[in-house]
Design an enzyme around this catalytic site. Structure first.
Site, PDB file in Angstrom:
ATOM      1  N   ASP A 201       0.825  -1.198   0.000  1.00  0.00           N
ATOM      2  CA  ASP A 201       0.000   0.000   0.000  1.00  0.00           C
ATOM      3  C   ASP A 201       0.868   1.260   0.000  1.00  0.00           C
ATOM      4  OD1 ASP A 201      -2.721   1.302   0.553  1.00  0.00           O
ATOM      5  OD2 ASP A 201      -1.503   2.064   2.212  1.00  0.00           O
ATOM      6  N   GLU A 248       1.405  -0.483  -5.051  1.00  0.00           N
ATOM      7  CA  GLU A 248       0.498   0.616  -5.349  1.00  0.00           C
ATOM      8  C   GLU A 248       1.356   1.862  -5.502  1.00  0.00           C
ATOM      9  OE1 GLU A 248      -3.382   2.975  -3.558  1.00  0.00           O
ATOM     10  OE2 GLU A 248      -1.752   2.370  -2.227  1.00  0.00           O
TER      11      GLU A 248
END
Length: 519
Positions: A201, A248
């Protein structure tokens, strides 16, 4: 599927947002019991792997991305033993599993942060975060939170701590060796339990440089030091056969993105250029060509993404007259033509699945679910809503629980009232309703995924001559994909037969906003 140790190169990966997938205990929140009961559905759909958003213990200030314990499972989802059973059952069903790890920040209830608050200014405990003195009554600098408002919060003893997201999400200081050691151990913890991959993330945000000289990049995004972090993560992943890392990485510069895909860093990264591309032929072709040009020299497989838990659902955004809007901007815009959006979303799905590399499918995409734009304000839970001063409605509209069966809410999601309300109009979009309809979005996905597994994968693409508003290419297997993005019908290239079309053909012509696979 590709070689077992490189399965991610051509996989179809289904994103599960656990709170909204299936509720097994009747409390209105999706959980591991519900997910385990639906594994046959996912195997039958034809995907190769599952990516799960965070299932860790968390106060849920940001839907679980505020992690209090990276080695546990939140009580609302189940237990660690259930998570281990799920991993075993998923593998038995032929599905690999990617878990979400959040390295940029933790929760304000993470034991490290609790101890840091207790220990006070100048303590070793605070060195694992970004505690700083202010400028009088002002924060240390003018950095702004990605969720809106200042990126600093003051604690009672006068110091300030950094949070690039919500105040409940303090950023870790990756200059501290204990932080790196902790996350190496977290990776091994889940790899040892059978996780096949890790989704990283906010991967570009870990390294901060408050003294950085202006160079066109902000002082906390894509700093050079982040790459040594991922080289060390890659070394951990390489200790285990067949494990992968997917980042990401939201960056406008493809050359900077490519640095994360070097052979000793991430295996793959999400293709946000494709995700954010408007429904325009020249723009889409440019993104496809740019993606292949970036990835192929590095030996990294491209990924193709149309949706996720952070952006407006495709049926809604493709139904707007202007499809070039910021897909993370959820303020009310122009009226949406959902029939047009669904037609384009069907065509976009065939385009994405025909391209070489891996494909990500966000839960509900295969059902053609639209964004829920009329949620009652008092039920919204995304922190973006209050931190934007109630101007940005947040991401709840793409996180509404899935409809499985029946003709009224909760549509088979579970026995309790779902944590976000489902529109009554979803009665025609349930898995049950679409499973019996040969023309449904679900049937299209099932058929396309079966053909993709049989005929496609990680290989070359060759463009075909086509009209200005048409994208047409072939793959090594002999499959051709043609997408008409124009206002009128377009001729099909010579072919043996039609394998699959996103909508009815008209006298051998391809209608607008329609895609077809040809032998």
């Amino acid at each position: 599927m590709s070689k077992p140790d490189h399965w991610w190169r051509s996989a179809v990966i289904y994103q599960v947002y656990p709170r909204s997938f299936a509720d097994g205990d009747g409390d209105g929140v999706g959980d591991l019991a519900g997910l385990r009961s639906r594994l046959p559905y996912l195997a039958d759909l034809g995907v190769d792997a599952l990516w799960l958003n965070p299932w860790y213990p968390s106060p849920m200030a940001d839907g679980g991305y505020d992690v209090a314990d990276y080695r546990g499972v939140a009580e609302v989802f189940g237990t660690l033993a259930e998570a281990e059973a799920f991993l075993t059952e998923a593998h038995a069903a032929g599905l690999r599993v990617i878990l979400d790890v959040v390295p940029n920040h933790g929760s304000h209830r993470h034991p490290w942060f609790v101890r840091a608050l207790e220990a006070g200014p100048g303590s070793p405990e605070r060195e694992r975060f970004w505690f700083r003195p202010g400028r009088g009554d002002a924060p240390p600098n003018d950095w702004q939170s990605i969720f809106g408002g200042p990126a600093w919060t003051r604690v009672p003893d006068g110091e300030w701590y950094l949070h690039l997201f919500a105040p409940e999400q303090p950023d870790f200081n990756w200059n501290h060796p204990a932080v790196a050691a902790e996350f190496h151990d977290v990776l091994r913890f889940w790899f040892d339990r059978g996780a096949d991959g890790i989704r990283v993330d906010s991967a570009a945000l870990l390294v901060k440089d408050p003294d950085a000289e202006p160079d066109g990049r902000d002082p906390y995004t894509d700093r050079d030091g982040v790459h040594e972090i991922y080289r060390s993560w890659r070394r951990v992943a390489d200790e285990y056969e067949g494990r992968m890392l997917v980042g990401e990485v939201w960056l406008p510069d493809v050359e900077r993105l490519a640095r994360y895909l070097r052979p000793d860093e991430m295996h793959t990264a999400f293709n946000f250029d494709f995700l954010t591309c408007p429904w325009e032929p020249a723009a889409l072709r440019k993104v496809v060509e740019g993606t292949l040009a970036t990835h192929l020299p590095l030996g990294a497989p491209p990924t193709w993404v149309l949706a996720n838990h952070d952006v407006v659902r495709p049926v809604t955004r493709y139904g707007r007259a202007d499809t070039s809007f910021d897909i993370r901007d959820r303020r009310l815009g122009a009226p949406t033509d959902l029939a047009l959006g669904a037609r384009r979303a069907r065509a976009a799905a065939l385009l994405a699945m025909a391209l070489p590399g891996a494909v990500y499918v966000y839960q509900g995409e295969e059902l053609g679910l639209p964004e829920v734009e009329d949620l009652p304000d008092e039920l919204r839970q995304d922190p973006i809503w209050p931190r934007s001063g109630h101007t940005d409605r947040g991401r709840d509209g793409c996180r509404v629980p899935l409809p499985w069966s029946g003709d009224r809410p909760p549509f088979g999601f579970g026995d309790g009232e779902p944590w976000l309300p489902q529109p009554p109009s979803w009665r025609d979009l349930t898995v049950e309703a679409q499973g019996a309809d040969p023309g449904s979005m679900l049937t299209l996905y099932r058929t396309a995924l079966r053909l993709r597994r049989e005929l496609l994968g990680d290989g070359r693409l060759t463009w075909l001559p086509a009209e200005e508003d048409v994208l047409a290419f072939t793959r090594d297997s002999g499959l051709a994909c043609v997408v008409n993005l124009g206002a009128g019908p377009a001729p099909l290239p010579p072919h043996e037969r039609v394998l699959l079309a996103s909508g009815p053909l008209e006298g051998g012509m391809l209608p607008p906003d329609t895609a077809v696979w040809l032998r």
